[in-house]
Scaffold this motif. Sequence first.
Motif, mmCIF file in Angstrom:
data_model
loop_
_atom_site.group_PDB
_atom_site.id
_atom_site.type_symbol
_atom_site.label_atom_id
_atom_site.label_comp_id
_atom_site.label_asym_id
_atom_site.label_seq_id
_atom_site.Cartn_x
_atom_site.Cartn_y
_atom_site.Cartn_z
ATOM 1 N N SER A 118 0.832 -1.198 0.000
ATOM 2 C CA SER A 118 0.000 0.000 0.000
ATOM 3 C C SER A 118 0.870 1.253 0.000
ATOM 4 O O SER A 118 2.061 1.216 0.350
ATOM 5 C CB SER A 118 -0.920 -0.006 1.215
ATOM 6 O OG SER A 118 -0.161 0.038 2.420
ATOM 7 N N ASP A 119 0.262 2.373 -0.385
ATOM 8 C CA ASP A 119 0.987 3.649 -0.381
ATOM 9 C C ASP A 119 1.418 4.033 1.032
ATOM 10 O O ASP A 119 2.492 4.621 1.228
ATOM 11 C CB ASP A 119 0.113 4.749 -0.978
ATOM 12 C CG ASP A 119 -0.173 4.520 -2.456
ATOM 13 O OD1 ASP A 119 0.595 3.762 -3.090
ATOM 14 O OD2 ASP A 119 -1.159 5.076 -2.970
ATOM 15 N N ALA A 120 0.579 3.705 2.019
ATOM 16 C CA ALA A 120 0.943 4.031 3.402
ATOM 17 C C ALA A 120 2.170 3.243 3.841
ATOM 18 O O ALA A 120 3.065 3.779 4.512
ATOM 19 C CB ALA A 120 -0.240 3.738 4.323
ATOM 20 N N ALA A 121 2.247 1.954 3.447
ATOM 21 C CA ALA A 121 3.403 1.143 3.811
ATOM 22 C C ALA A 121 4.664 1.650 3.115
ATOM 23 O O ALA A 121 5.749 1.670 3.708
ATOM 24 C CB ALA A 121 3.143 -0.315 3.464
ATOM 25 N N LYS A 122 4.533 2.080 1.866
ATOM 26 C CA LYS A 122 5.696 2.619 1.150
ATOM 27 C C LYS A 122 6.188 3.906 1.796
ATOM 28 O O LYS A 122 7.393 4.104 1.974
ATOM 29 C CB LYS A 122 5.336 2.867 -0.315
ATOM 30 C CG LYS A 122 5.005 1.609 -1.100
ATOM 31 C CD LYS A 122 4.543 1.964 -2.501
ATOM 32 C CE LYS A 122 4.150 0.715 -3.278
ATOM 33 N NZ LYS A 122 3.640 1.052 -4.633
ATOM 34 N N ALA A 123 5.251 4.789 2.145
ATOM 35 C CA ALA A 123 5.636 6.046 2.788
ATOM 36 C C ALA A 123 6.273 5.788 4.147
ATOM 37 O O ALA A 123 7.241 6.465 4.535
ATOM 38 C CB ALA A 123 4.418 6.954 2.923
ATOM 39 N N ASP A 124 5.746 4.833 4.887
ATOM 40 C CA ASP A 124 6.316 4.505 6.200
ATOM 41 C C ASP A 124 7.738 3.971 6.050
ATOM 42 O O ASP A 124 8.633 4.331 6.826
ATOM 43 C CB ASP A 124 5.425 3.483 6.895
ATOM 44 C CG ASP A 124 5.944 3.116 8.277
ATOM 45 O OD1 ASP A 124 5.939 3.983 9.166
ATOM 46 O OD2 ASP A 124 6.373 1.952 8.454
ATOM 47 N N TRP A 125 7.950 3.116 5.029
ATOM 48 C CA TRP A 125 9.306 2.593 4.795
ATOM 49 C C TRP A 125 10.271 3.711 4.444
ATOM 50 O O TRP A 125 11.391 3.770 4.957
ATOM 51 C CB TRP A 125 9.247 1.575 3.658
ATOM 52 C CG TRP A 125 10.590 1.019 3.284
ATOM 53 C CD1 TRP A 125 11.207 -0.069 3.800
ATOM 54 C CD2 TRP A 125 11.494 1.547 2.306
ATOM 55 N NE1 TRP A 125 12.431 -0.273 3.206
ATOM 56 C CE2 TRP A 125 12.642 0.716 2.279
ATOM 57 C CE3 TRP A 125 11.453 2.642 1.435
ATOM 58 C CZ2 TRP A 125 13.714 0.932 1.436
ATOM 59 C CZ3 TRP A 125 12.526 2.874 0.590
ATOM 60 C CH2 TRP A 125 13.638 2.019 0.599
ATOM 61 N N LEU A 126 9.832 4.638 3.569
ATOM 62 C CA LEU A 126 10.715 5.721 3.143
ATOM 63 C C LEU A 126 11.039 6.651 4.305
ATOM 64 O O LEU A 126 12.165 7.146 4.426
ATOM 65 C CB LEU A 126 10.052 6.496 2.007
ATOM 66 C CG LEU A 126 10.962 7.409 1.191
ATOM 67 C CD1 LEU A 126 12.015 6.599 0.465
ATOM 68 C CD2 LEU A 126 10.156 8.223 0.195
ATOM 69 N N THR A 127 10.067 6.881 5.178
ATOM 70 C CA THR A 127 10.310 7.754 6.325
ATOM 71 C C THR A 127 11.319 7.132 7.283
ATOM 72 O O THR A 127 12.242 7.815 7.764
ATOM 73 C CB THR A 127 8.989 8.026 7.056
ATOM 74 O OG1 THR A 127 8.059 8.632 6.150
ATOM 75 C CG2 THR A 127 9.210 8.953 8.241
ATOM 76 N N LYS A 128 11.170 5.849 7.553
ATOM 77 C CA LYS A 128 12.087 5.188 8.476
ATOM 78 C C LYS A 128 13.491 5.068 7.894
ATOM 79 O O LYS A 128 14.488 5.255 8.598
ATOM 80 C CB LYS A 128 11.539 3.813 8.836
ATOM 81 C CG LYS A 128 10.252 3.867 9.661
ATOM 82 C CD LYS A 128 9.724 2.485 9.985
ATOM 83 C CE LYS A 128 8.451 2.570 10.818
ATOM 84 N NZ LYS A 128 7.893 1.224 11.120
ATOM 85 N N VAL A 129 13.585 4.766 6.614
ATOM 86 C CA VAL A 129 14.905 4.670 5.985
ATOM 87 C C VAL A 129 15.557 6.039 5.917
ATOM 88 O O VAL A 129 16.768 6.197 6.137
ATOM 89 C CB VAL A 129 14.783 4.046 4.586
ATOM 90 C CG1 VAL A 129 16.097 4.147 3.829
ATOM 91 C CG2 VAL A 129 14.364 2.592 4.695
#
Length: 556
Positions: free
Chosen positions: A418-429
């Motif tokens: 999902s877009d939310a999971a992608k955004a969460d991954w990018l924020t943490k990385v």
Amino acid sequence: MVYSLEWKADEGRDWLAAPLTVGNVHAADRADAFGDEELHWLQVLSRVWHEHYARNALRTMYYDGKEMLHDIAGSIPESMRANASCPVDWPRKAVSSLADKSVLAGFNIDPNVDDPGVVELADRVGLVPMMGQAITSAYKHSCAFLTVYPDAETRDVQVVARAADWSAAVWDRRRNRIRCALTVTENDRLGRATAMTLWLPGRAWELTADGTGWSAACTWRDPACPVTPVVPIAFDRQLDRPFGRSRISRTLMALTDMGFRTMTEMDTSAAFYASPRVWFLGLDPDAFQGSKWSRLMTSINAVSRDEDGLVPTVQQLQQASMTPYSSMLETIAMMVSSATDIPAEALGIRLSNPTSVEAINAAEQRLSRIAERQNREFTGQLMQLMRVAIYMQGGYKQLADVDLSGITPVWDPVNVSSDAAKADWLTKVGSVDEAVAKSDVGRRHLGLSEAEIKSVKAWESRQRAQDTLDALRQSVNQPEQGQTGTATADAGTGGTQQSSAKPSENWGASELKTAFDALGVAIRSGVSPQSAAAKLGLDGIDFTGMIPVSLRDDSK
């Protein structure tokens, strides 16, 4: 010179019937020599094509859902057996489910290397959609082929995908590449081959049927090219199977037959279930007048006594249950899921005990790992293809001179999140490594396409250039003397020292062009070139020879 191509039996085995017959072969141009070597490999490739044609055609029938019902019990009426069509689509789903995870997005070019024409060639020949078709064909037949050749008229390099059911190749185990290949390029309305291409190292022959035989013309010849310009796209390559194996395996075909039979038997039982079977014991069949079906459907019926005064006995047979067939289909679906790594729910079967989300994700992970491994394999095969194609474009004396370091194919992510999971991954990385988050790797993980990534990078480049221009204009419009921090006294020497920012190492062509435009603005404003360059952070560089003549004349 005319060469006779004869069909010979292989250990007493008859040739399989196929729409390919080759008679006499002769060179169209006397300058060309279709010699014994070409004739030998043509015979070998024709034999290979014949040996694999039947199995390739069979897998195509299973993929298209056109297989016939066989090994069926006598309980099914002949009419239903003759008109039955396959109701299960498992072979096609086994191919498409994995092909959907192997999608070529384009090529990534390292900023520090020059593109020798890979991106332009891929766009011109339509390599991205062609690769999707080749991968689907490879999963269906075990392999497909990408051929490279210069066009006879325009001399532009062309890349064409060929399916395995109309191609044949021989593997060179010593060099670990294709030794020679044969591709059928045209056929008539009856399916008979009328044109084909024979591929050999450093040369390609076009063979055309002329009624009495085949006319051979050499369309490409390069003695310096040591390889055959044909690259295989194969699934699950092994040391003993260099052309891979099909996703439509023998196991899957057998399970599809089982599902076909089960569904047909269920359909037959449903037909009997719809019409109840009633027996009248002690009643003469002549007592029924009119349609028996209308008698069964009539609300009120009467049966008279027989000649002995006895009343006939009426019995209704118990109908067959659908439960055994549903259980059978569930068992077959589980076996298909195990053989193809596809969740059972995706096969169109609703299980009695629903599978948990964790189990579904685990099944998808197995398929994703296969796709990732295949994408790495396809990457190597694509780079072989592009190396030969770039060599054919010219500018290289030999194939070894083609250097494609820093150029890699880019594949779409095999797992869809999902877009939310992608955004969460990018924020943490990004909180750990900001460079990864801002790089093309992070943007691809975010789900951006190659075109979108290029658009974002172009916008960033224009924005940096505009910021540089605004900063320079502001600096130029200020007086050169008296600015805070412009000149500072050097206590040791008594002189002045001018401070300036160093130029960015990431400046590209857009930033440099903007800097030169800003330099022209400064010169027209009466600022000396060296002073303006110092304000840009380019002090120590002589711009005299780089300034346009018109600007040089305006400056004093």
